[in-house]
Design a protein around this motif. Structure first.
Motif, PDB file in Angstrom:
ATOM      1  N   GLU A 158       0.825  -1.200   0.000  1.00  0.00           N
ATOM      2  CA  GLU A 158       0.000   0.000   0.000  1.00  0.00           C
ATOM      3  C   GLU A 158       0.868   1.262   0.000  1.00  0.00           C
ATOM      4  OE1 GLU A 158      -3.048   0.099   2.937  1.00  0.00           O
ATOM      5  OE2 GLU A 158      -3.881  -1.852   2.391  1.00  0.00           O
ATOM      6  N   ALA A 161       2.030   1.732  -3.556  1.00  0.00           N
ATOM      7  CA  ALA A 161       0.957   2.296  -4.375  1.00  0.00           C
ATOM      8  C   ALA A 161       0.775   3.785  -4.078  1.00  0.00           C
ATOM      9  CB  ALA A 161      -0.340   1.529  -4.126  1.00  0.00           C
ATOM     10  N   TYR A 162       0.887   4.152  -2.803  1.00  0.00           N
ATOM     11  CA  TYR A 162       0.777   5.566  -2.418  1.00  0.00           C
ATOM     12  C   TYR A 162       1.916   6.372  -3.041  1.00  0.00           C
ATOM     13  CZ  TYR A 162       0.945   9.688   0.624  1.00  0.00           C
ATOM     14  OH  TYR A 162       0.987  10.977   1.107  1.00  0.00           O
ATOM     15  N   ASP A 164       3.345   5.997  -5.776  1.00  0.00           N
ATOM     16  CA  ASP A 164       3.128   6.236  -7.210  1.00  0.00           C
ATOM     17  C   ASP A 164       2.208   7.416  -7.478  1.00  0.00           C
ATOM     18  OD1 ASP A 164       4.786   4.193  -8.046  1.00  0.00           O
ATOM     19  OD2 ASP A 164       3.177   2.703  -8.146  1.00  0.00           O
ATOM     20  N   ARG A 165       1.307   7.709  -6.537  1.00  0.00           N
ATOM     21  CA  ARG A 165       0.302   8.742  -6.795  1.00  0.00           C
ATOM     22  C   ARG A 165       0.477   9.998  -5.940  1.00  0.00           C
ATOM     23  NH1 ARG A 165      -2.392   5.045  -3.351  1.00  0.00           N
ATOM     24  NH2 ARG A 165      -3.299   6.044  -1.501  1.00  0.00           N
TER      25      ARG A 165
END
Length: 420
Positions: A158, A161-162, A164-165
């Motif tokens: 997670e 993923a964080y 990346d954005r």
């Protein structure tokens, strides 16, 4: 001093007890509370780590209970210890916690402590939730209070993923307040400049990272504000004060080193509405940040206990949050009055390194051009020993401050009687 005590109508038959859990002997907030009540003739007792802390040296201290704790003890043991202290005092005392662990312990074990002590009754789960970064974020969302955008990752995947954005830099904080109970994921508020650095740090956070990743509010476009309040069990805000934090230590993210009283009706109203809506009772210390990019005040921290810098604030009737709570819990009226706008508070042992660090980096918000008066955290002419005890115990921490100052300067250029 006695005349002011008579004017405030304090009940000198009811003592106060400064309660702390964990080891932080250089705590000026406890000294301030001892002086605030002691100057009115109220007997004040304190839990201390040893016999040679600044608080233990105060002339206004009626008695000390040397009780070293870590915060990792079983709560039952801590409750039993408080009850033994209550028996030693011999009459109900008003409790004044100086840390989240103590505030949460009192709330969650109110039924056992009620016979020996006086304290505001509150939803037992609320102080723990307010002290938690995630719990506070959820309460802000539920009550429409602005707060920085945040993520609460449950795994390394997670976090990846964080990364990346996310828009960097971001801030990492420990999710829960009780970092002394176990090894914290981060040492404190940590600014992270990019995704590679985030992923590198996250490798040490374990399979279930206990962190919050939060939107970074750039200091050059923000102001740090503090609000201290005392609320009763019926939803009434007895006193509420607003001020601006000029410097902190560690720089930009730590304890208040210098602050001013500044009237802010908008922030006062926001705070009053929030504490009433969540049902909080007691003394609270809140940190807000004005984000100039959108003009909104965003709540960063809600400490459900007195703040170390509470003596910054006093109204024209001589009431601070500690005096207000003692008056309210003993059934006495709490006199109203305006706050002392322009008054300054300085913590001597940390403001010097903070001042040097702020000169090397960006500047913080500014107080009035000229202070209306200055309250020193440690030195007082009528009670000098805590100041000298602080100096004697600051030799080691002072050396660490110098190391931290050098690091802060480099970052600024790029960044981003024993009782058992």
């Amino acid at each position: 001093m006695a005349r002011r005590g008579v004017r405030l109508g304090v009940d000198r038959s009811v003592p106060g007890l400064i309660v702390k859990i964990g080891r932080y002997p250089l705590h000026h907030g406890g000294v301030g509370a001892i002086r605030s009540l002691g100057r009115l003739g109220v007997p004040v007792y304190a839990v201390t780590e040893d016999r040679f802390t600044p608080a233990a040296a105060s002339r206004y201290l009626a008695g000390r209970f040397v009780w070293p704790t870590t915060g990792r003890e079983d709560p039952r043991r801590l409750v039993d210890g408080l009850l033994r202290i209550g028996r030693r005092i011999g009459r109900p005392a008003v409790l004044f916690p100086t840390d989240e662990e103590a505030a949460v312990l009192i709330a969650e074990h109110a039924a056992e402590l009620a016979g020996s002590f006086l304290f505001p009754r509150v939803d037992p789960a609320l102080p723990r939730r307010l002290a938690s970064k995630q719990g506070l974020h959820e309460l802000c969302a539920a009550h429409g209070v602005p707060t920085p955008a945040a993520a609460f990752p449950r795994s390394y995947a997670e976090i990846a993923a964080y990364a990346d954005r996310a828009r960097f830099p971001v801030v990492a904080k420990n999710r829960e307040a009780f970092v002394r109970r176990s090894r914290p994921a981060v040492a404190g508020t940590t600014r992270i400049g990019g995704p590679d650095r985030l992923l590198d740090l996250a490798r040490d956070w374990g399979p279930r990272p206990a962190v919050i990743l939060q939107e970074y509010l750039p200091g050059e476009q923000a102001e740090d504000w503090i609000v201290h309040a005392c609320c009763d069990e019926h939803g009434a805000v007895r006193v509420l004060f607003t001020g601006v934090k000029v410097r902190s230590w560690p720089p930009y993210a730590g304890m208040t080193a210098c602050a001013y009283v500044v009237d802010n009706p908008q922030l006062a109203a926001m705070t009053g509405d929030f504490v009433r809506s969540v049902g909080f009772a007691g003394i609270a210390d809140l940190d807000w940040r004005l984000d100039r990019r959108d003009g909104r005040y965003k709540l960063l921290d809600f400490n459900p206990r007195m703040g170390a810098q509470f003596r910054l604030f006093e109204n024209t009737a001589g009431v601070d949050v500690v005096r207000a709570q003692h008056l309210a819990l003993t059934g006495r009226p709490v006199p109203e009055g305006a706050q002392r706008a322009g008054h300054r508070f300085v913590v001597e042992n940390i403001d010097l390194p903070a001042r040097l660090a702020y000169r090397r980096g960006r500047t913080g918000p500014h107080g009035p051009a000229r202070a209306a008066g200055t309250e020193l955290a440690w030195f007082a002419g009528d009670d000098p020993l805590p100041f000298f005890t602080m100096l004697a115990r600051s030799v080691g921490p002072g050396a660490r401050h110098l190391v931290q100052l050098r690091r802060a300067g480099r970052r600024a250029g790029t960044a981003g009687g024993r009782f058992t």
